[in-house]
Motif scaffolding. Structure first.
Motif, PDB file in Angstrom:
ATOM      1  N   VAL A   1     -26.080 -31.080  21.760  1.00 42.21           N
ATOM      2  CA  VAL A   1     -27.429 -31.678  22.189  1.00 42.21           C
ATOM      3  C   VAL A   1     -28.440 -31.087  21.629  1.00 42.21           C
ATOM      4  N   VAL A   2     -28.603 -29.525  21.913  1.00 49.67           N
ATOM      5  CA  VAL A   2     -29.445 -28.574  21.349  1.00 49.67           C
ATOM      6  C   VAL A   2     -29.400 -28.872  19.811  1.00 49.67           C
ATOM      7  N   ALA A   3     -28.560 -28.828  19.314  1.00 51.27           N
ATOM      8  CA  ALA A   3     -28.388 -29.019  17.759  1.00 51.27           C
ATOM      9  C   ALA A   3     -29.056 -30.395  17.281  1.00 51.27           C
ATOM     10  N   PHE A   4     -28.824 -31.200  17.910  1.00 55.40           N
ATOM     11  CA  PHE A   4     -29.282 -32.632  17.503  1.00 55.40           C
ATOM     12  C   PHE A   4     -30.829 -32.682  17.734  1.00 55.40           C
ATOM     13  N   LEU A   5     -31.344 -32.002  18.710  1.00 59.04           N
ATOM     14  CA  LEU A   5     -32.848 -31.845  19.065  1.00 59.04           C
ATOM     15  C   LEU A   5     -33.438 -31.176  18.124  1.00 59.04           C
ATOM     16  N   GLY A   6     -32.775 -30.261  17.481  1.00 62.01           N
ATOM     17  CA  GLY A   6     -33.022 -29.169  16.464  1.00 62.01           C
ATOM     18  C   GLY A   6     -33.176 -29.970  15.098  1.00 62.01           C
ATOM     19  N   VAL A   7     -32.200 -30.829  14.901  1.00 58.59           N
ATOM     20  CA  VAL A   7     -32.270 -31.538  13.524  1.00 58.59           C
ATOM     21  C   VAL A   7     -33.567 -32.709  13.644  1.00 58.59           C
ATOM     22  N   VAL A   8     -33.825 -33.284  14.949  1.00 58.74           N
ATOM     23  CA  VAL A   8     -34.667 -34.278  14.742  1.00 58.74           C
ATOM     24  C   VAL A   8     -36.120 -33.492  14.665  1.00 58.74           C
ATOM     25  N   VAL A   9     -36.329 -32.243  15.340  1.00 59.68           N
ATOM     26  CA  VAL A   9     -37.544 -31.871  15.050  1.00 59.68           C
ATOM     27  C   VAL A   9     -37.773 -31.333  13.427  1.00 59.68           C
ATOM     28  N   TYR A  10     -36.594 -30.972  13.038  1.00 59.59           N
ATOM     29  CA  TYR A  10     -36.850 -30.675  11.589  1.00 59.59           C
ATOM     30  C   TYR A  10     -37.037 -31.603  10.661  1.00 59.59           C
ATOM     31  N   VAL A  11     -36.416 -32.845  10.871  1.00 63.58           N
ATOM     32  CA  VAL A  11     -36.525 -33.767  10.045  1.00 63.58           C
ATOM     33  C   VAL A  11     -37.956 -34.446  10.041  1.00 63.58           C
ATOM     34  N   SER A  12     -38.494 -34.298  11.477  1.00 63.88           N
ATOM     35  CA  SER A  12     -39.699 -35.076  11.685  1.00 63.88           C
ATOM     36  C   SER A  12     -40.792 -34.064  11.525  1.00 63.88           C
ATOM     37  N   ARG A  13     -40.674 -32.969  11.178  1.00 65.44           N
ATOM     38  CA  ARG A  13     -41.946 -31.838  11.000  1.00 65.44           C
ATOM     39  C   ARG A  13     -42.971 -32.554   9.843  1.00 65.44           C
ATOM     40  N   PHE A  14     -42.210 -32.956   8.867  1.00 61.83           N
ATOM     41  CA  PHE A  14     -43.118 -33.506   7.466  1.00 61.83           C
ATOM     42  C   PHE A  14     -43.923 -34.690   8.114  1.00 61.83           C
ATOM     43  N   GLY A  15     -43.362 -35.563   8.823  1.00 59.98           N
ATOM     44  CA  GLY A  15     -44.245 -36.525   9.351  1.00 59.98           C
ATOM     45  C   GLY A  15     -45.501 -36.204  10.171  1.00 59.98           C
ATOM     46  N   LEU A  16     -45.265 -35.040  10.876  1.00 57.22           N
ATOM     47  CA  LEU A  16     -46.509 -34.506  11.886  1.00 57.22           C
ATOM     48  C   LEU A  16     -47.409 -34.107  10.825  1.00 57.22           C
ATOM     49  N   LYS A  17     -47.025 -33.336   9.779  1.00 51.93           N
ATOM     50  CA  LYS A  17     -47.975 -32.742   8.732  1.00 51.93           C
ATOM     51  C   LYS A  17     -48.984 -33.894   8.190  1.00 51.93           C
ATOM     52  N   ARG A  18     -48.429 -35.109   7.819  1.00 54.36           N
ATOM     53  CA  ARG A  18     -49.103 -36.223   7.306  1.00 54.36           C
ATOM     54  C   ARG A  18     -50.101 -36.608   8.377  1.00 54.36           C
ATOM     55  N   LEU A  19     -49.794 -36.871   9.296  1.00 58.13           N
ATOM     56  CA  LEU A  19     -50.672 -37.001  10.419  1.00 58.13           C
ATOM     57  C   LEU A  19     -51.628 -36.101  10.665  1.00 58.13           C
ATOM     58  N   ARG A  20     -51.671 -34.756  10.637  1.00 55.92           N
ATOM     59  CA  ARG A  20     -52.322 -33.882  11.014  1.00 55.92           C
ATOM     60  C   ARG A  20     -53.959 -34.035  10.288  1.00 55.92           C
ATOM     61  N   PRO A  21     -54.205 -34.449   8.791  1.00 50.64           N
ATOM     62  CA  PRO A  21     -55.397 -34.440   8.221  1.00 50.64           C
ATOM     63  C   PRO A  21     -56.086 -35.693   8.927  1.00 50.64           C
ATOM     64  N   GLU A  22     -55.399 -36.734   9.191  1.00 47.09           N
ATOM     65  CA  GLU A  22     -55.993 -37.957   9.737  1.00 47.09           C
ATOM     66  C   GLU A  22     -56.503 -37.532  11.237  1.00 47.09           C
ATOM     67  N   PHE A  23     -56.032 -36.698  11.723  1.00 45.25           N
ATOM     68  CA  PHE A  23     -56.336 -36.315  13.185  1.00 45.25           C
ATOM     69  C   PHE A  23     -57.671 -35.592  13.118  1.00 45.25           C
ATOM     70  N   ASN A  24     -57.578 -34.568  12.114  1.00 44.83           N
ATOM     71  CA  ASN A  24     -58.554 -33.534  11.874  1.00 44.83           C
ATOM     72  C   ASN A  24     -60.278 -34.438  11.532  1.00 44.83           C
ATOM     73  N   THR A  25     -59.707 -35.439  10.657  1.00 47.51           N
ATOM     74  CA  THR A  25     -60.901 -36.253  10.035  1.00 47.51           C
ATOM     75  C   THR A  25     -61.745 -37.038  11.448  1.00 47.51           C
ATOM     76  N   SER A  26     -60.811 -37.579  12.361  1.00 46.77           N
ATOM     77  CA  SER A  26     -61.272 -38.524  13.232  1.00 46.77           C
ATOM     78  C   SER A  26     -61.858 -37.537  14.178  1.00 46.77           C
TER      79      SER A  26
END
Length: 404
Positions: A360-385
């Motif tokens: 379970v811990v490994a699965f959560l780690g993989v989810v966080v690792y895979v989704s971190r690039f999506g979080l980076k793309r959302l960060r500029p839009e968040f700053n602009t708004s």
């Protein structure tokens, strides 16, 4: 003067003789009451050793024929020519498939014989009148033979009838493998007709006994103290223990007991009320859940002395949920299952649970690792708004209102 010196000389000579008698050792014939240890004098016993030795912490006259490889006829000759002073006979590792009638001879006087060991001789049949002149034998050992169940019981029920003083009977691994399911029925008949009224210790280990067909098999042994049934295939205490008023120990180690019933617990407690009772239940495959719970509950309240409790474990016999190994038992047990059960396979369940946790811990780690690039793309839009929003403090608003 000369006449007066003669008596003095006689007295001196007599004193010298007395001193020699006192100081000199006795002749060899008087040095010991029996034959010293060594090869037996009789030709029929030439392969054996005879003489006084220490046995059972006593100084006894013994005949030892261990591992002499004697055949049937040679073995019979040994028994027919035993010295009358024999107190111990050790006759093991020979070939004697059948014990004939009057094994010690018709006119033999074996009144001093107390210990008889006939282990590992390939004995298959014992005649009803094989043992005569054995009324003073206290210990009979017939371990590691191949006694057929047709060789005793129904055909020869009085096989041990002449052992009037028998205290110990050793029958460990004594019977043939075939037909062992009927062993208790045959033994019951033997005990009934043999009148073993003084028997205190009975050894029946390693005989592949699985079913007690005759519950009263041991009831004809009124003075039995110790009953050894370890290394068999028994599944419970399916024999009457209340009929043995002096019973103090039951050895059931290394059998196939999955659990004991309330009736069996009650029987043990009932015996304990009248006398001190001990039992060994170690190294049995108790099933986890209700069976082991009932046993642990009984252990907390009984006054029976249960030996080697550290070796009492349970093992899973049904597939379980690794996160809850005892779930299947919860609705079946009369009392709730505790979470502190000691399980022989409990370490395996811990490993399974640890593996699931790590997965379970490994699965959560993989989810966080895979989704971190999506979080980076959302960060500029968040700053602009966030830059488009201007906050004004309450103080500034109040100043503007006063200025107006």
């Amino acid at each position: 003067m000369a006449a007066s010196t003669v008596p003095a000389a006689s007295v001196a000579a007599l004193l010298v003789v007395l001193l020699l008698v006192v100081l000199l050792p006795p002749p060899p014939a008087a040095a010991a009451s029996g034959q010293p240890p060594g090869r037996c004098a009789k030709s029929e016993l030439s392969a054996c050793y005879c003489g006084r030795t220490t046995y059972d912490r006593q100084e006894l006259y013994a005949v030892n024929c261990t591992g002499t490889g004697l055949n049937m006829q040679q073995s019979i000759e040994v028994f027919l020519n035993l010295p009358s002073e024999t107190e111990v006979l050790i006759f093991t590792g020979n070939t004697m498939p059948e014990l004939p009638t009057n094994l010690f001879g018709v006119n033999s006087t074996m009144d001093k014989l107390r210990f008889l060991d006939m282990s590992n001789n390939g004995i298959k049949e014992i005649k009803g009148k094989s043992y005569h002149h054995v009324s003073n034998v206290e210990r009979l050992i017939l371990n590691d033979n191949k006694i057929g169940l047709n060789g005793i019981g129904f055909h020869h029920p009085r096989v041990f009838s002449n052992f009037e003083s028998l205290i110990e009977l050793h029958l460990t691994n004594a019977f043939a493998d075939e037909g062992v399911v009927n062993i208790t029925a045959d033994l019951h008949e033997v005990f009934v007709y043999s009148n073993l009224s003084r028997l205190a210790k009975l050894h029946l280990e390693q005989n592949k006994m699985s079913v007690i067909l005759e519950p009263d098999v041991f009831c004809s042994l009124p003075h039995l103290l110790d009953l050894h049934l370890s290394n068999n295939l028994l599944t419970g205490i399916d024999f009457n223990i209340k009929c043995m008023p002096h019973l103090r120990f039951i050895d059931l180690e290394d059998n196939l007991i999955r659990g004991l019933s309330e009736e069996q617990f009650s029987a043990l407690d009932g015996v304990q009320k009248n006398r001190s009772l001990a039992i060994d239940l170690s190294n049995n495959p108790f099933s986890c859940g209700c069976n082991i719970e009932n046993l642990y509950s009984w252990l907390r309240t009984t006054k029976v002395s249960v030996r080697n409790t550290d070796s009492i474990r349970c093992s899973q016999d049904l597939p379980k949920n690794p996160l809850d190994p005892y779930a299947a038992y919860r609705n079946d047990c009369p009392t709730p299952i505790r979470t502190t059960l000691i399980d022989g396979g409990h370490g395996g369940h811990k490993l399974v649970m640890l593996f699931v946790f790590c997965a379970v811990v490994a699965f959560l780690g993989v989810v966080v690792y895979v989704s971190r690039f999506g979080l980076k793309r959302l960060r500029p839009e968040f700053n602009t708004s966030s830059r488009k929003i201007h906050y004004t403090t309450i103080g500034k608003c109040e100043e503007q209102e006063i200025h107006v």
